[in-house]
Design an enzyme around this catalytic site. Structure first.
Site, short mmCIF file in Angstrom:
data_model
loop_
_atom_site.label_atom_id
_atom_site.label_comp_id
_atom_site.label_asym_id
_atom_site.label_seq_id
_atom_site.Cartn_x
_atom_site.Cartn_y
_atom_site.Cartn_z
N CYS A 1 0.76 -1.21 0.02
CA CYS A 1 -0.05 0.09 -0.04
C CYS A 1 0.86 1.44 -0.04
O CYS A 1 1.95 1.18 0.62
CB CYS A 1 -1.03 -0.02 1.18
SG CYS A 1 -1.96 -1.02 1.18
N PRO A 2 0.44 2.31 -0.68
CA PRO A 2 -0.89 2.42 -1.43
C PRO A 2 -0.87 2.23 -2.57
O PRO A 2 -1.90 2.43 -3.49
CB PRO A 2 -1.13 3.95 -1.07
CG PRO A 2 0.38 4.43 -1.30
CD PRO A 2 1.38 3.49 -0.73
#
Length: 79
Positions: A17-18
């Site tokens: 992530c992200p």
């Protein structure tokens, strides 16, 4: 089980992530309202990221499921 069709399929397995969310946002930008994006992700934080993102943007998180350690996150672009 019937075969599902998506307007975009993003393989974000192995990305932290992200990045899975960034790739989903890029796809949503070019798709028509009502289109669906399916993201395959292995980062457990993606579940929360996508929930927060759809709550904030009005897109609809229509499915979250996990199969063999892979999250399937399906987002429908808001009308």
């Amino acid at each position: 089980m019937s075969e599902r069709r998506y307007d975009a399929l993003i393989d974000a397995r192995g990305l932290s992530c992200p990045m899975p969310l960034v790739k989903a946002r890029q796809a949503l930008m070019v798709l028509d309202p009502g289109a669906t994006v399916c993201v395959l992700a292995t980062d457990p934080a993606s579940r929360r990221d996508f929930t927060d993102f759809t709550d904030a943007t009005g897109h609809k998180l229509i499915e979250i499921r996990e199969e063999q350690g892979v999250l399937w996150l399906v987002v429908e672009k808001r009308a």
